[in-house]
Each structure stands twice: as C-alpha cells, then as structure tokens.
Scaffold this active site. Structure first.
Site, short mmCIF file in Angstrom:
data_model
loop_
_atom_site.label_atom_id
_atom_site.label_comp_id
_atom_site.label_asym_id
_atom_site.label_seq_id
_atom_site.Cartn_x
_atom_site.Cartn_y
_atom_site.Cartn_z
N ASP A 18 -1.15 17.73 16.95
CA ASP A 18 -1.46 16.46 17.40
C ASP A 18 0.24 16.52 18.12
O ASP A 18 0.85 16.27 19.34
CB ASP A 18 -1.65 15.14 16.50
CG ASP A 18 -2.95 15.09 16.32
OD1 ASP A 18 -3.17 15.64 17.22
OD2 ASP A 18 -3.30 14.24 15.61
N LYS A 27 -6.25 12.17 7.97
CA LYS A 27 -5.50 12.88 8.10
C LYS A 27 -4.11 12.86 7.83
O LYS A 27 -3.28 13.93 7.28
CB LYS A 27 -4.81 12.37 9.93
CG LYS A 27 -5.90 12.88 10.62
CD LYS A 27 -4.91 12.33 12.13
CE LYS A 27 -6.17 12.85 13.12
NZ LYS A 27 -4.91 12.91 14.37
N1 LIG Z 1 -5.86 12.52 22.26
C1 LIG Z 1 -5.38 13.29 21.42
O1 LIG Z 1 -5.02 14.16 21.16
C2 LIG Z 1 -5.65 12.28 20.03
C3 LIG Z 1 -4.94 12.78 18.84
C4 LIG Z 1 -5.03 11.81 17.73
C5 LIG Z 1 -5.26 10.79 17.74
N2 LIG Z 1 -5.77 10.31 18.94
C6 LIG Z 1 -6.68 8.64 18.89
O2 LIG Z 1 -5.11 7.71 18.39
C7 LIG Z 1 -5.49 6.66 17.85
C8 LIG Z 1 -4.98 6.55 16.06
O3 LIG Z 1 -5.67 7.74 15.81
P1 LIG Z 1 -4.98 7.34 14.25
O4 LIG Z 1 -5.54 8.97 13.77
O5 LIG Z 1 -3.55 7.84 14.25
O6 LIG Z 1 -5.91 6.54 13.61
P2 LIG Z 1 -5.55 6.21 11.70
O7 LIG Z 1 -5.06 6.65 11.41
O8 LIG Z 1 -6.68 5.03 11.50
O9 LIG Z 1 -4.29 4.46 12.11
C9 LIG Z 1 -4.76 4.13 13.43
C10 LIG Z 1 -3.70 2.68 13.54
O10 LIG Z 1 -4.22 1.34 14.29
C11 LIG Z 1 -3.89 -0.02 13.78
N3 LIG Z 1 -4.91 -0.57 14.21
C12 LIG Z 1 -6.44 -0.26 13.65
N4 LIG Z 1 -7.29 -1.53 14.28
C13 LIG Z 1 -5.61 -2.60 14.51
C14 LIG Z 1 -5.74 -3.87 14.95
N5 LIG Z 1 -6.87 -4.28 15.26
N6 LIG Z 1 -4.65 -5.13 15.00
C15 LIG Z 1 -3.36 -3.38 15.00
N7 LIG Z 1 -3.38 -2.45 14.54
C16 LIG Z 1 -4.62 -2.04 14.25
C17 LIG Z 1 -3.50 0.48 12.22
O11 LIG Z 1 -3.90 -0.34 11.78
P3 LIG Z 1 -3.66 -0.27 9.72
O12 LIG Z 1 -2.72 0.46 9.78
O13 LIG Z 1 -2.87 -1.55 9.55
O14 LIG Z 1 -5.12 -0.25 9.62
C18 LIG Z 1 -2.91 2.22 11.90
O15 LIG Z 1 -1.74 1.94 12.63
C19 LIG Z 1 -7.58 6.68 18.05
O16 LIG Z 1 -7.84 6.24 18.71
C20 LIG Z 1 -7.06 8.15 18.34
O17 LIG Z 1 -8.83 8.85 18.89
C21 LIG Z 1 -5.30 10.86 19.99
#
Ligand SMILES: NC(=O)c1ccc[n+]([C@@H]2O[C@H](COP(=O)([O-])OP(=O)(O)OC[C@H]3O[C@@H](n4cnc5c(N)ncnc54)[C@H](OP(=O)(O)O)[C@@H]3O)[C@@H](O)[C@H]2O)c1
Length: 289
Positions: A105, A69
């Site tokens: 989003d 993203k």
């Molecule tokens: N419902 C919907 O329409 C919708 C839309 C968008 C996203 N989502 C969901 O939202 C979630 C995040 O998506 P994203 O696109 O933002 O992903 P992303 O860009 O990969 O970001 C994930 C975040 O979570 C953090 N993280 C991952 N593992 C962690 C851990 N063990 N401890 C602490 N922090 C951790 C990451 O930390 P680091 O930066 O330190 O790696 C990052 O800040 C996913 O589950 C996705 O499916 C849902």
C-alpha cells in the site's frame, strides 16, 4: 470461476466492494496464466483457524484488507522491514507451509502522490484522516518522501498513542482527536489532505470524514484512498474549494503491480497489467453511465 485454478485472492471480512478480483483475473486471462484470484471473506472469530489452514492449502498469496491488516503480523513467519515499521500487512506470500507478510500500500501511495507534490517536500504539511492500516502506510510513505510535518486524526486515544509510539522515528508526527474544530484548523494549513477512512465508500457513498465548514489554502492536494465511488463526497468538496484531487484507483493498481511482483518472483508485464486495469475501470465506472 474455476475454483481449482484459484491460487491468489483477497482476505477480509466484507469484500463486496472490491475490484481486485476483476483486475487480477483480467490480467491473468490476458497473460495466458492458468490461475485465478478469488474472494476469501472470513469472520473475525474464524481468522485464526483460516490462517492455520492456509499453511496446507493450494493458495500461493493473498491480499489482506479490513479488518486484518494489523493483526495479520501475529500469524506470520517473516515480515518485511517496511511492513514491520508500518505495523500493517496487506500482502502475504505462501511458500509451502511458510507465510511471509509485506506492505505494498505504501509503495502504491508513494508512486501516485509523489508527482502531485511540490518537490520541496520538507516544507510540506500533510493531514491524514484515520488511524488504521492504510493511515499507517500513508504516514510511512510521506516520511519516506521527505515530508516532515504530518498530523493525523483518529477517534481512539489508544490507537493514536500506539501510532506515535510505533512511528517515533518521525519526529514531527502529531495525532489529534476526531473533533471538527481541530480538523478545521489542520485543514486550513494543509498542503496535502488524505482520507484514510472508509467514510464515503460504497454502499455508504453519502459519508464523508470532513467537518461541515472549513477553509483550504491555495494549491492544496486532496487524496481519497477510496475508489468506489470514483468521485467521493470528500473529493467533490475539495474540488469545489479549488483543490487538486486524486482518488484511490491508481494507488490500487500500483499496489497490485507490486503485489504481483512479490508473488511472481519480480516478473510481471506492467503495460499488460495497466491495460487490464483500465479495461475494468472503464467497464465499471464509465460504460455503465
Ligand atoms: N486505494 C487503495 O489502494 C487502498 C489501499 C488501502 C486502503 N484503502 C481504503 O482506505 C480506507 C481505510 O482502510 P484501512 O485498511 O485503513 O481500514 P481500517 O484499518 O479499518 O482503518 C479505518 C480507519 O477509519 C476510521 N474510521 C472508520 N469509521 C470512522 C468514523 N465514522 N469516524 C471516524 N473515523 C472512522 C477508523 O477509526 P477507528 O480506528 O477509531 O475504528 C480507522 O482509523 C478504506 O476505504 C480502504 O478501502 C484503499
């Protein structure tokens, strides 16, 4: 699926958990559209080549998910004002060799969270767990809704600084390191808590971003962006503490509606789309129990 009909899809690294193909394809069938939505799992080493190839392909639009993203912005010809301010793109539209990027989003999140909040949004305090693309969309949506006091938690100092720099137009935004004590003190004052990490998502449903013990204030709303499983550990924990809870399903559906409007020049049968999404949800989460 008839591969020749695939005009839309989802781009990411690991895509097994996604419900997007089921929802979009159910809608295309009901609407009698001769196109299909496929999955495009791409290894990070090959993303540049994939994006170059897209310019001469049959694909008309893609949703974008983890981990592309944020880096997606560098591959595009034009980026919408909202996506550029958020610093993350979750939809691309291909018109011939031109590729534009958008963020739906934040619209999906806004539409679902707004009715759950006290209308005096200026007085609310929101805690966002995570510092990735979805956290950025959530912070931006909260700002648009008038929430001023926003605290987010992220593991990496550099990422936190970058968010604070990119969102310098939100004066009271603060970023804290991922530490139980700091999180506890934020959670006990929060009116809204959002999980914007993948912690707790299928197939790692035992995960949770929350510290072992913490208190909440009465009237707290807990929003998990995850929708698979439907009831995450994050939501179960908050419900036990008396909070109102919401998972990511309706946000997914609303962002998909906005996505289709972009791909379809604004034309979409919304009630039909919601029916298709409902059918998929019931088959996945309720009929199987
Ligand atoms: N419902 C919907 O329409 C919708 C839309 C968008 C996203 N989502 C969901 O939202 C979630 C995040 O998506 P994203 O696109 O933002 O992903 P992303 O860009 O990969 O970001 C994930 C975040 O979570 C953090 N993280 C991952 N593992 C962690 C851990 N063990 N401890 C602490 N922090 C951790 C990451 O930390 P680091 O930066 O330190 O790696 C990052 O800040 C996913 O589950 C996705 O499916 C849902």
């Amino acid at each position: 699926m008839d591969i020749e009909k695939v005009s839309f899809g989802l781009l990411g690294e690991k895509l097994g958990h996604s419900f997007s193909p089921k929802i979009f394809n159910a809608y295309f069938r009901r609407a009698g559209r001769g196109c299909a939505y496929g999955l495009f799992p791409v290894n990070p080493k090959k993303i540049k080549t994939f994006m170059e190839g897209l310019r001469s392909s049959f694909i008309r639009g893609l949703n974008v998910t983890i981990p592309y993203k944020e880096c997606m912005l560098s591959f595009l010809d034009e980026v919408s004002v909202d996506a550029s301010r958020i610093g993350a793109v979750n939809v691309i539209r291909c018109s011939g060799a031109k590729i534009d990027g958008y963020n739906t989003d934040f619209v999906g999140f806004m539409r679902v969270v707004k009715p759950l909040l006290n209308p005096d949004t200026e007085d609310l305090f929101a805690v966002v767990l995570g510092a990735g693309g979805a956290a950025r969309a959530v912070i931006y949506a909260l700002h648009k809704l008038g929430v001023k006091d926003i605290l987010f938690f992220g593991r990496h100092l550099q990422k936190r600084y970058k968010i604070l720099e990119d969102f310098s137009f939100i004066p009271l935004l603060r970023g804290e390191p991922w530490m139980d004590e700091r999180m506890r003190s934020g959670l006990k004052k929060a009116d809204l808590v959002v999980n914007a990490t993948p912690l707790g998502m299928f197939p790692y449903a035992d995960g949770s971003p929350l510290p072992p013990e913490f208190a909440v204030r009465p009237g707290t709303v807990a929003f998990d962006l995850i929708y698979n499983p439907f009831d995450t550990r994050f939501l179960v924990t908050f419900r036990r503490k008396g909070a109102a809870v919401e998972n990511g399903w309706r946000m997914l559906v609303y962002q998909a509606v906005e996505t289709l409007k972009l791909w379809n020049g604004g034309e979409i049968d919304e009630p039909l789309f919601f029916q298709a999404a409902e059918e998929v949800r019931n088959a996945a989460f309720f009929n199987s129990r």
